[in-house]
Design a protein around this motif. Structure first.
Motif, PDB file in Angstrom:
ATOM      1  N   ALA A 179      19.288  30.709   4.682  1.00 44.18           N
ATOM      2  CA  ALA A 179      18.138  31.570   4.404  1.00 44.18           C
ATOM      3  C   ALA A 179      17.212  31.717   5.614  1.00 44.18           C
ATOM      4  CB  ALA A 179      17.357  31.019   3.210  1.00 44.18           C
ATOM      5  N   LEU A 180      17.439  30.937   6.649  1.00 44.08           N
ATOM      6  CA  LEU A 180      16.650  31.054   7.881  1.00 44.08           C
ATOM      7  C   LEU A 180      17.146  32.185   8.784  1.00 44.08           C
ATOM      8  CD1 LEU A 180      16.381  27.283   8.878  1.00 44.08           C
ATOM      9  CD2 LEU A 180      14.466  28.767   8.265  1.00 44.08           C
ATOM     10  N   VAL A 181      18.406  32.494   8.707  1.00 48.94           N
ATOM     11  CA  VAL A 181      19.055  33.384   9.679  1.00 48.94           C
ATOM     12  C   VAL A 181      18.453  34.789   9.699  1.00 48.94           C
ATOM     13  CG1 VAL A 181      21.235  34.455  10.369  1.00 48.94           C
ATOM     14  CG2 VAL A 181      21.202  32.050   9.641  1.00 48.94           C
ATOM     15  N   THR A 182      18.407  35.464   8.573  1.00 53.68           N
ATOM     16  CA  THR A 182      17.966  36.870   8.552  1.00 53.68           C
ATOM     17  C   THR A 182      16.504  37.052   8.953  1.00 53.68           C
ATOM     18  OG1 THR A 182      19.663  37.451   6.954  1.00 53.68           O
ATOM     19  CG2 THR A 182      17.785  38.953   7.139  1.00 53.68           C
ATOM     20  N   PRO A 183      15.566  36.291   8.394  1.00 58.61           N
ATOM     21  CA  PRO A 183      14.180  36.513   8.830  1.00 58.61           C
ATOM     22  C   PRO A 183      13.957  36.135  10.296  1.00 58.61           C
ATOM     23  CG  PRO A 183      14.277  34.677   7.285  1.00 58.61           C
ATOM     24  CD  PRO A 183      15.628  35.317   7.301  1.00 58.61           C
ATOM     25  N   HIS A 195      16.226  36.419  12.671  1.00 56.58           N
ATOM     26  CA  HIS A 195      16.846  37.509  13.436  1.00 56.58           C
ATOM     27  C   HIS A 195      15.926  38.726  13.478  1.00 56.58           C
ATOM     28  CE1 HIS A 195      20.073  40.012  15.052  1.00 56.58           C
ATOM     29  NE2 HIS A 195      19.706  40.923  14.172  1.00 56.58           N
ATOM     30  N   THR A 196      15.327  39.067  12.350  1.00 59.14           N
ATOM     31  CA  THR A 196      14.404  40.199  12.280  1.00 59.14           C
ATOM     32  C   THR A 196      13.198  39.975  13.180  1.00 59.14           C
ATOM     33  OG1 THR A 196      15.100  40.674  10.022  1.00 59.14           O
ATOM     34  CG2 THR A 196      12.972  41.569  10.716  1.00 59.14           C
ATOM     35  N   LEU A 197      12.599  38.790  13.079  1.00 56.77           N
ATOM     36  CA  LEU A 197      11.420  38.468  13.881  1.00 56.77           C
ATOM     37  C   LEU A 197      11.757  38.468  15.372  1.00 56.77           C
ATOM     38  CD1 LEU A 197       8.427  37.681  13.789  1.00 56.77           C
ATOM     39  CD2 LEU A 197       9.164  35.283  13.655  1.00 56.77           C
ATOM     40  N   LYS A 198      12.925  37.981  15.711  1.00 56.73           N
ATOM     41  CA  LYS A 198      13.360  37.954  17.118  1.00 56.73           C
ATOM     42  C   LYS A 198      13.382  39.357  17.709  1.00 56.73           C
ATOM     43  CE  LYS A 198      17.720  37.898  17.949  1.00 56.73           C
ATOM     44  NZ  LYS A 198      19.149  37.544  18.028  1.00 56.73           N
ATOM     45  N   GLY A 199      14.019  40.273  17.027  1.00 55.82           N
ATOM     46  CA  GLY A 199      14.156  41.632  17.547  1.00 55.82           C
ATOM     47  C   GLY A 199      12.850  42.392  17.604  1.00 55.82           C
ATOM     48  N   GLU A 200      12.068  42.303  16.546  1.00 57.41           N
ATOM     49  CA  GLU A 200      10.801  43.030  16.510  1.00 57.41           C
ATOM     50  C   GLU A 200       9.827  42.479  17.548  1.00 57.41           C
ATOM     51  OE1 GLU A 200       9.404  43.077  12.470  1.00 57.41           O
ATOM     52  OE2 GLU A 200      10.916  44.528  11.862  1.00 57.41           O
ATOM     53  N   SER A 201       9.823  41.173  17.727  1.00 55.43           N
ATOM     54  CA  SER A 201       8.934  40.551  18.718  1.00 55.43           C
ATOM     55  C   SER A 201       9.308  40.997  20.126  1.00 55.43           C
ATOM     56  CB  SER A 201       9.014  39.028  18.626  1.00 55.43           C
ATOM     57  OG  SER A 201       8.612  38.580  17.366  1.00 55.43           O
ATOM     58  N   ALA A 202      10.590  40.992  20.420  1.00 49.52           N
ATOM     59  CA  ALA A 202      11.047  41.397  21.757  1.00 49.52           C
ATOM     60  C   ALA A 202      10.667  42.844  22.043  1.00 49.52           C
ATOM     61  CB  ALA A 202      12.550  41.202  21.875  1.00 49.52           C
ATOM     62  N   GLN A 203      10.718  43.703  21.030  1.00 51.40           N
ATOM     63  CA  GLN A 203      10.366  45.112  21.206  1.00 51.40           C
ATOM     64  C   GLN A 203       8.943  45.276  21.724  1.00 51.40           C
ATOM     65  OE1 GLN A 203      10.441  47.397  17.579  1.00 51.40           O
ATOM     66  NE2 GLN A 203       9.847  49.284  18.604  1.00 51.40           N
ATOM     67  N   LEU A 258       7.348  34.363  21.034  1.00 55.38           N
ATOM     68  CA  LEU A 258       7.662  34.466  19.616  1.00 55.38           C
ATOM     69  C   LEU A 258       9.139  34.812  19.415  1.00 55.38           C
ATOM     70  CD1 LEU A 258       6.343  34.358  16.794  1.00 55.38           C
ATOM     71  CD2 LEU A 258       5.885  36.802  17.037  1.00 55.38           C
ATOM     72  N   SER A 259       9.633  35.715  20.218  1.00 56.50           N
ATOM     73  CA  SER A 259      11.037  36.106  20.142  1.00 56.50           C
ATOM     74  C   SER A 259      11.956  34.923  20.472  1.00 56.50           C
ATOM     75  CB  SER A 259      11.314  37.273  21.091  1.00 56.50           C
ATOM     76  OG  SER A 259      12.653  37.680  20.997  1.00 56.50           O
ATOM     77  N   ALA A 260      11.594  34.143  21.486  1.00 53.81           N
ATOM     78  CA  ALA A 260      12.410  32.982  21.869  1.00 53.81           C
ATOM     79  C   ALA A 260      12.413  31.927  20.768  1.00 53.81           C
ATOM     80  CB  ALA A 260      11.894  32.383  23.176  1.00 53.81           C
ATOM     81  N   MET A 261      11.284  31.736  20.132  1.00 52.94           N
ATOM     82  CA  MET A 261      11.207  30.770  19.041  1.00 52.94           C
ATOM     83  C   MET A 261      12.062  31.228  17.865  1.00 52.94           C
ATOM     84  SD  MET A 261       7.143  29.954  19.283  1.00 52.94           S
ATOM     85  CE  MET A 261       7.058  28.672  18.040  1.00 52.94           C
ATOM     86  N   ALA A 262      11.977  32.500  17.524  1.00 50.70           N
ATOM     87  CA  ALA A 262      12.776  33.042  16.434  1.00 50.70           C
ATOM     88  C   ALA A 262      14.269  32.970  16.762  1.00 50.70           C
ATOM     89  CB  ALA A 262      12.364  34.489  16.146  1.00 50.70           C
ATOM     90  N   GLU A 263      14.600  33.212  18.024  1.00 45.52           N
ATOM     91  CA  GLU A 263      16.008  33.114  18.425  1.00 45.52           C
ATOM     92  C   GLU A 263      16.524  31.682  18.276  1.00 45.52           C
ATOM     93  OE1 GLU A 263      18.928  34.594  21.985  1.00 45.52           O
ATOM     94  OE2 GLU A 263      16.902  33.974  22.553  1.00 45.52           O
ATOM     95  N   GLU A 264      15.718  30.705  18.668  1.00 45.51           N
ATOM     96  CA  GLU A 264      16.131  29.312  18.499  1.00 45.51           C
ATOM     97  C   GLU A 264      16.374  28.994  17.022  1.00 45.51           C
ATOM     98  OE1 GLU A 264      14.643  24.709  18.923  1.00 45.51           O
ATOM     99  OE2 GLU A 264      13.387  26.269  19.799  1.00 45.51           O
ATOM    100  N   ILE A 265      15.456  29.439  16.171  1.00 46.36           N
ATOM    101  CA  ILE A 265      15.616  29.200  14.734  1.00 46.36           C
ATOM    102  C   ILE A 265      16.903  29.844  14.229  1.00 46.36           C
ATOM    103  CG2 ILE A 265      14.653  29.709  12.450  1.00 46.36           C
ATOM    104  CD1 ILE A 265      11.842  29.424  13.841  1.00 46.36           C
ATOM    105  N   GLU A 266      17.138  31.079  14.642  1.00 46.83           N
ATOM    106  CA  GLU A 266      18.345  31.786  14.211  1.00 46.83           C
ATOM    107  C   GLU A 266      19.610  31.073  14.675  1.00 46.83           C
ATOM    108  OE1 GLU A 266      20.694  36.043  14.737  1.00 46.83           O
ATOM    109  OE2 GLU A 266      18.872  35.681  15.908  1.00 46.83           O
ATOM    110  N   MET A 267      19.666  30.700  15.939  1.00 43.54           N
ATOM    111  CA  MET A 267      20.887  30.085  16.483  1.00 43.54           C
ATOM    112  C   MET A 267      21.155  28.701  15.881  1.00 43.54           C
ATOM    113  SD  MET A 267      22.288  32.295  18.434  1.00 43.54           S
ATOM    114  CE  MET A 267      21.649  33.614  17.431  1.00 43.54           C
ATOM    115  N   VAL A 268      20.111  27.907  15.755  1.00 44.15           N
ATOM    116  CA  VAL A 268      20.285  26.579  15.155  1.00 44.15           C
ATOM    117  C   VAL A 268      20.681  26.732  13.694  1.00 44.15           C
ATOM    118  CG1 VAL A 268      19.094  24.449  14.493  1.00 44.15           C
ATOM    119  CG2 VAL A 268      18.798  25.377  16.789  1.00 44.15           C
ATOM    120  N   ALA A 269      20.054  27.661  12.983  1.00 40.40           N
ATOM    121  CA  ALA A 269      20.395  27.884  11.579  1.00 40.40           C
ATOM    122  C   ALA A 269      21.851  28.319  11.437  1.00 40.40           C
ATOM    123  CB  ALA A 269      19.461  28.926  10.962  1.00 40.40           C
ATOM    124  N   ARG A 270      22.319  29.193  12.300  1.00 39.43           N
ATOM    125  CA  ARG A 270      23.732  29.620  12.251  1.00 39.43           C
ATOM    126  C   ARG A 270      24.667  28.426  12.471  1.00 39.43           C
ATOM    127  NH1 ARG A 270      24.490  35.142  12.216  1.00 39.43           N
ATOM    128  NH2 ARG A 270      22.687  36.409  12.829  1.00 39.43           N
TER     129      ARG A 270
END
Length: 146
Positions: free
Chosen positions: A54-58, A60-68, A74-86
């Motif tokens: 349940a961590l992956v999708t939010p 991933h969304t936060l990572k992309g929108e933050s980078a934009q 914020l994007s780097a933190m979200a990416e870490e959460i996504e990758m570790v969660a995967r």
């Protein structure tokens, strides 16, 4: 690179996005705010429930929108959460190692939005106006003694 060493906002990327979006920029920034709050809430709830999937999708969304918007930390933190969660999903582990990042996510989002809002606001002067030797700030107004 640790998150604290990553720029909170990359102003070049922010300016590029603002210029590309033009008049739609304030509306899109508002969507980022709304989506960010929802994503962070979902990340916090998933972490409390120890549900890596349940961590992956939010994240991933936060990572992309933050980078934009150039919100690189914020994007780097979200990416870490996504990758570790995967990884945790694949290995069937708990995402406990993410506690520091998840706890720091909301304050980083709040600080980032304050900076983005300040720079995006057309009513905020970006540089003091200089008349002769005196500098007037918007709070003092024109013609008031400094």
């Amino acid at each position: 690179m640790p998150h604290q060493e990553t720029d909170l906002v990359n102003w070049t990327e922010f300016t590029r996005t603002r210029n590309e979006l033009g008049a739609a920029f304030p509306r899109i920034l508002g969507y980022f705010r709304e989506d960010g709050v929802k994503s962070i809430q979902a990340i916090e709830e998933a972490f409390r429930a120890r549900k890596a999937v349940a961590l992956v999708t939010p994240a991933h969304t936060l990572k992309g929108e933050s980078a934009q918007f150039g919100a690189y930390r914020l994007s780097a933190m979200a990416e870490e959460i996504e990758m570790v969660a995967r990884r945790c999903v694949e290995t069937r582990e708990q995402p406990d190692e993410l506690i520091e990042t998840v706890v720091a996510l909301r304050p980083c989002f709040t600080e980032t939005l304050a900076l983005l809002d300040r720079d995006a606001n057309p009513l905020v002067a970006r540089r003091p106006v200089t008349f002769g030797r005196r500098t007037e700030t918007p709070a003092q107004g024109f013609g008031r003694a400094i």
